[in-house]
Structures are given as C-alpha cells and as structure tokens.
Design an enzyme around this catalytic site. Structure first.
Site, PDB file in Angstrom:
ATOM      1  N   ASN A 188     106.445  -2.319  57.224  1.00  0.00           N
ATOM      2  CA  ASN A 188     106.963  -0.987  57.537  1.00  0.00           C
ATOM      3  C   ASN A 188     108.267  -0.780  56.781  1.00  0.00           C
ATOM      4  OD1 ASN A 188     107.112   1.526  59.020  1.00  0.00           O
ATOM      5  ND2 ASN A 188     108.738   0.601  60.247  1.00  0.00           N
ATOM      6  N   HIS A 234     111.891   1.463  57.258  1.00  0.00           N
ATOM      7  CA  HIS A 234     112.644   2.230  58.261  1.00  0.00           C
ATOM      8  C   HIS A 234     113.915   2.753  57.611  1.00  0.00           C
ATOM      9  CE1 HIS A 234     113.941   3.435  62.245  1.00  0.00           C
ATOM     10  NE2 HIS A 234     115.138   2.932  61.970  1.00  0.00           N
ATOM     11  N   SER A 251     115.303  -0.233  55.274  1.00  0.00           N
ATOM     12  CA  SER A 251     114.891  -1.622  55.493  1.00  0.00           C
ATOM     13  C   SER A 251     113.372  -1.741  55.432  1.00  0.00           C
ATOM     14  CB  SER A 251     115.351  -2.113  56.881  1.00  0.00           C
ATOM     15  OG  SER A 251     116.738  -1.914  57.078  1.00  0.00           O
ATOM     16  N   ASP A 256     110.638  -1.612  65.397  1.00  0.00           N
ATOM     17  CA  ASP A 256     111.616  -1.713  64.300  1.00  0.00           C
ATOM     18  C   ASP A 256     112.372  -3.034  64.363  1.00  0.00           C
ATOM     19  OD1 ASP A 256     110.893   0.834  63.424  1.00  0.00           O
ATOM     20  OD2 ASP A 256     112.414   1.809  64.659  1.00  0.00           O
TER      21      ASP A 256
END
Length: 216
Positions: free
Chosen positions: A110, A112, A139, A148
């Site tokens: 992912n 973020h 990030s 997260d």
C-alpha cells in the site's frame, strides 16, 4: 521469484498511482506485469486508464454485497483468477478484512500519503499542516491487519513550506508517490524486497523501521 511477476492493482478513484505504475513497469524494464486492475467503483477514472493501457479490468461494486466479508471474499476470487505474485493497493478506499490481509500476507503493498506512523487514516495533508509539521511525504508499506501499520519499505520526504495549503502540499507529495511506488513494486518483482517475520527486507538486509528514506 518468477521471470514475470504478475501484479493486480486495486483502485477506487482517479488512478494516478496506477498510471505511474503503467508508465514505469514496461516490458524489458521491469519483470512486473500488471495483469489486471480491479475497482469498486464503475465511474472511477482509473478504469479508463487501465482500458487505455489494454489491461484487464474487473469492477466489483461493494454496495452489491452483504457486508465486508462477502465483498472481500468475492474480491479474493477476482484477484486470484489472475494468479498474482503481488497485489498493489493504489487508492483503494476500502478497509480490508483480516482474512483478506492474511490471504495475501507478504505480497500486499500500500501507499499512504504521510510519513507513517504519523497521520494514519484520511486528510493527511491538512493534518500535517495543522500539526505544524516541517516535513511531510508518503510511505510505501507491506499491509498487515493494523490499519496503515505494516512494515515500511520506503518513505519520500518533502519539506513543508510556509505558504503551503493542503492542495499544494498534496501536489508535491503526489509527485513523490509516482516515483517511489513503482520503485518498490520493481524491487519486489526482482526478488529484492520481501516481508519476513522481523520486518521488510531489501537485498538481504532488514530495512530500518522507517524504511528507506528518500528526500525530495
């Protein structure tokens, strides 16, 4: 790691990070190959980006499923049909169930828009300004069951300017997102990046808790 690394990208919106991946992960440049784009909104512009690139598209409207577990079960079936080695979240605005995360453990990335662990969740640019942060950024991390909160791979740092608005800060962060996300996917596709019990590992060495730091 196989010669070709099959990647499935999940999106919900405009797909700017998807476009960066399409542009960067070209045959002969990276072993990563985007096999499919899956979106939970039929009207998302990212669907058009995928179509223009000749990539297979699947749309799964989460409102048509009886709860999060049912949707994630259907999502797993749709993803696994493309035999992915890596699943990439690129603005996929759904909180994933623990079962989904476990199914793709070690092969789910992912991005973020903050310097994690600061500013998890939404409205990160506004929150960074309100907090008086001198630095902000984005990030890339492996996804775990903590929102997260998975091990960091790389963070791009941008200075916060005195006249920044959330919009101007977001624009500069987006530029960095479009650099570091393809980089991390490329590392994974080459077999250089992996998730181990102790954290994220690059080229056989554990990354620090901040991941690799890149300054704009």
């Amino acid at each position: 790691m196989p010669t070709a690394c099959n990647v499935v990208v999940l999106i919900s919106g405009s797909g700017s990070n998807l476009q960066a991946l399409i542009d960067s992960l070209q045959p002969g440049v990276s072993p990563a190959r985007i096999r499919a784009v899956i979106c939970n909104r039929a009207d998302a512009y990212g669907v058009e980006r995928a179509r223009n690139a000749g990539i297979d598209i699947r749309v799964l409207d989460h409102t048509q499923y009886d709860g999060r577990e049912a949707f994630d079960g259907a999502l797993i079936q749709a993803i696994d049909a493309f035999e992915p080695h890596l699943v990439v979240l690129a603005g996929f605005m759904r909180i994933l169930t623990p079962g989904f995360v476990r199914h793709y453990a070690g092969r789910l990335l992912n991005i973020h828009p903050s310097l994690l662990p600061r500013h998890k969740g939404l409205h990160t640019h506004q929150r960074a300004l309100e907090a008086g942060d001198r630095e902000h950024g984005c990030s890339v991390h492996f996804v775990t069951e903590e929102l997260d909160g998975g091990p960091l791979v790389v963070q791009a740092v941008v200075p916060v300017q005195s006249d920044d608005t959330p919009e101007s800060l977001a624009r500069r962060v987006h530029i960095q997102e479009h650099q570091v996300y393809p980089m991390a996917v490329h590392w994974f596709a080459e077999g250089r990046l992996q998730l181990v019990e102790q954290g994220a590992m690059l080229d056989g060495s554990l990354l620090p808790s901040t991941g690799q730091i890149i300054r704009a």
